[in-house]
Write an enzyme that holds these catalytic residues in place. Structure first.
Site, PDB file in Angstrom:
ATOM      1  N   HIS A   1      -6.082   2.427   1.593  1.00  8.51           N
ATOM      2  CA  HIS A   1      -5.071   4.127   1.867  1.00  8.51           C
ATOM      3  C   HIS A   1      -5.506   4.810   3.129  1.00  8.51           C
ATOM      4  O   HIS A   1      -4.913   4.663   4.066  1.00  8.51           O
ATOM      5  CB  HIS A   1      -5.183   4.629   0.676  1.00  8.51           C
ATOM      6  CG  HIS A   1      -4.208   4.524  -0.340  1.00  8.51           C
ATOM      7  ND1 HIS A   1      -3.239   3.590  -0.638  1.00  8.51           N
ATOM      8  CD2 HIS A   1      -4.410   5.237  -1.880  1.00  8.51           C
ATOM      9  CE1 HIS A   1      -2.876   3.135  -1.672  1.00  8.51           C
ATOM     10  NE2 HIS A   1      -3.462   3.879  -3.151  1.00  8.51           N
TER      11      HIS A   1
ATOM     12  N   ASP B   1       1.028  -1.234  -0.286  1.00  7.48           N
ATOM     13  CA  ASP B   1      -0.225   0.174   0.122  1.00  7.48           C
ATOM     14  C   ASP B   1       0.859   1.286   0.234  1.00  7.48           C
ATOM     15  O   ASP B   1       1.562   1.526   0.942  1.00  7.48           O
ATOM     16  CB  ASP B   1      -0.730  -0.166   1.226  1.00  7.48           C
ATOM     17  CG  ASP B   1      -1.831   1.322   1.308  1.00  7.48           C
ATOM     18  OD1 ASP B   1      -1.527   2.049   1.452  1.00  7.48           O
ATOM     19  OD2 ASP B   1      -3.158   1.269   1.542  1.00  7.48           O
ATOM     20  N   HIS B   2       0.939   1.834  -1.482  1.00  4.30           N
ATOM     21  CA  HIS B   2       2.381   2.496  -1.387  1.00  4.30           C
ATOM     22  C   HIS B   2       2.106   3.954  -0.070  1.00  4.30           C
ATOM     23  O   HIS B   2       2.747   4.621   0.131  1.00  4.30           O
ATOM     24  CB  HIS B   2       2.524   3.355  -2.874  1.00  4.30           C
ATOM     25  CG  HIS B   2       1.384   4.275  -3.258  1.00  4.30           C
ATOM     26  ND1 HIS B   2       0.320   4.155  -3.682  1.00  4.30           N
ATOM     27  CD2 HIS B   2       1.565   5.598  -3.002  1.00  4.30           C
ATOM     28  CE1 HIS B   2      -0.574   5.113  -3.606  1.00  4.30           C
ATOM     29  NE2 HIS B   2       0.484   6.390  -3.727  1.00  4.30           N
TER      30      HIS B   2
END
Ligand code: BG6
Length: 482
Positions: free
Chosen positions: A243, A180-181
């Site tokens: 996110h 999950d960047h």
């Protein structure tokens, strides 16, 4: 401080000709290389269905890096980096379909002295993850390998569970990296430092002082040609299930026993377990969904699409720390501005001793901590102060920390750079564990199963505001349309 550099290894990218590889992965690898954070020797092998030569692949990716890398492209550095790249065309079916890849990887491994260390990055839709894992297992490539998977991990709770089950047939949990960047962003990692590295904020970080919390990820851009992907995904699967809930877990978790990967992930899981489930028949009272006008004209989008490009919702957390504090999460495309912000609104002072306030002070909210986690990021606190002059008139004031004022930001890594580096080092702290990802789907399930209708909103606005107003009343929403 000496930076850790990973040991020699091969990085295989599945979906090597796709959008994500070009926009994020190759620019991130290139920037790691430029900062001398890649191993002494390494190989990047692109793998995709499209037939192309390694030279064509390098040329294609040079254009992507020039366009998307945060440091641009330095021809001399690219020349050195590109020597580590090559490409192999192939699919994932039938059985044996990746045998040529396995043979190729053996040669590459011998050349770079990688001792079988390999990282497999799946930049492909989740439906392909199990096939890839099965093929890797058949070739014995799971031995000593790590597999990295993009979000969304599955499509819903049932598919995520099934995916975990299939992956665990081939890989151990400590070989699986669910990315999950957002968690790779410096500003998001700093939430934990802000809370647990200081003694002045944590004592007020609870229901006794905090009135409500807002978490926003608003984007001014639309879907940017990703119609087919977005149509099947929508904002809940694209941003909120992963996110925003991840950011919420960092804002709300208890202090972990240590900063080891599992202690941190245990605390995140714990607080996510305390998120109150939405009643399937009452979702409309907790959620607003919207779609920007013009979305249905985008390529790959159905003319009568019901896919939400905006959603706002209220969650409650049934824990000692957070009981009674509403958490408002909101995300949208094509909004008035790009903002990524966590706002903690604090309770009113017990007594209003000062009568004269300036007009511009928002009603009912004088103290806030605002964490802006969009690059380059800042943290500010809002409070009241006496305006200079003969009268006792209060005005809004703020104190702000901006990264670039306190630190040299030249060393900061972009989200994908940080996460790729961590995966190469074998550090799972910033990756989601199986139980975590399943819980995130569980929390999101009612929003997907029985959501309220989508309401149209004007592109460049703050979404369907009257409905948002009803959702957040009587709280004051931090970002307005002005
Ligand atoms: C991605 C979403 O995960 O995050 C995109 O798929 C979104 O729709 C992007 O635009 C936002 O990330 P960032 O880092 O640019 O804020």
């Amino acid at each position: 401080m000496t930076l850790k550099v990973p040991e020699n290894q091969t990085i295989v990218i599945f979906g090597a000709t796709g959008d994500l590889t070009g926009r994020k992965l190759l620019p991130a690898l290139y920037n790691l290389f430029v900062q001398s954070l890649l191993p002494q020797d390494f190989a990047v092998v692109g793998y995709s269905r499209t037939e192309m030569t390694s030279d064509e692949f390098r040329e294609h990716q040079a254009a992507n890096v020039a366009k998307y890398s945060r440091t641009g492209l330095d021809p001399e550095a690219w020349e050195r980096f590109a020597r580590h790249l090559d490409y192999l065309a192939g699919g994932f079916e039938p059985e044996g379909a990746m045998h040529h890849l396995a043979q190729h990887l053996e040669e590459v491994d011998a050349a770079i002295h990688g001792r079988g260390r390999r990282m497999f990055y799946c930049a492909v839709p989740p439906s392909l993850f199990p096939k890839i894992a099965t093929r890797l297992g058949e070739e014995g490539l799971n031995q000593g390998g790590r597999i990295v998977m993009e979000k969304p991990f599955g499509f819903d709770l049932a598919s995520a569970k099934e995916l975990n089950r299939q992956l665990h047939e081939v890989f151990d949990e400590n070989q699986i990296y669910r990315i999950d960047h957002y968690l790779g962003k410096e500003t998001v990692q700093n939430i934990l430092v802000f809370r647990f590295g200081n003694s002045i904020f944590e004592p007020i970080w609870n229901r006794n002082h905090v009135d409500c919390v807002e978490i926003t990820a608003a984007e001014s851009i639309g879907i940017e040609g990703r119609g087919a992907f977005y149509e099947a995904t929508g904002v809940v699967r694209d941003i909120i299930q992963n996110h925003l809930l991840q950011v919420m877990s960092l804002v709300t978790m208890e202090v972990p026993a240590s900063f080891s990967a599992d202690d941190i992930r245990d605390e995140k899981s714990q607080v996510l377990r305390s998120v109150r489930s939405l009643d399937l028949n009452d979702v409309a009272n907790h959620c607003v969904r919207g779609q920007y006008r013009g979305y249905r004209d985008e390529e790959g989008v159905a003319p009568d699409s019901q896919t939400p490009t905006y959603a706002a919702m209220r969650f409650m957390i049934d824990s000692w720390r957070w009981q009674g504090v509403p958490f408002f999460l909101r995300s949208g495309k094509s909004m008035a501005a790009g903002r990524q912000v966590v706002t903690l609104g604090f309770r009113e002072p017990p007594l209003r001793m000062f009568r004269a306030h300036k007009q511009d002070i928002p009603a009912g909210r004088v103290n806030e901590i605002v964490i802006d986690f969009a690059d380059p990021g800042s943290i500010s606190t809002q409070f009241l102060a006496k305006e200079p002059g003969a009268e006792m008139i209060l005005g809004a004031a703020s104190m702000q920390f901006r990264y670039q004022d306190s630190f040299c930001t030249a060393n900061s890594l972009e989200g994908y750079e940080r996460l790729i580096l961590d995966a190469m080092l074998g550090d799972q702290t910033l990756f989601t564990r199986a139980d975590g990802v399943e819980r995130l789907w569980e929390i999101s399930a009612p929003l997907l199963e029985n959501p309220p209708p989508v309401e149209p909103y004007a592109p460049g606005s703050w979404g369907p505001e009257p409905s948002l107003g009803r959702l957040v009343a009587p709280f004051h929403w931090h970002l307005s349309s002005t």
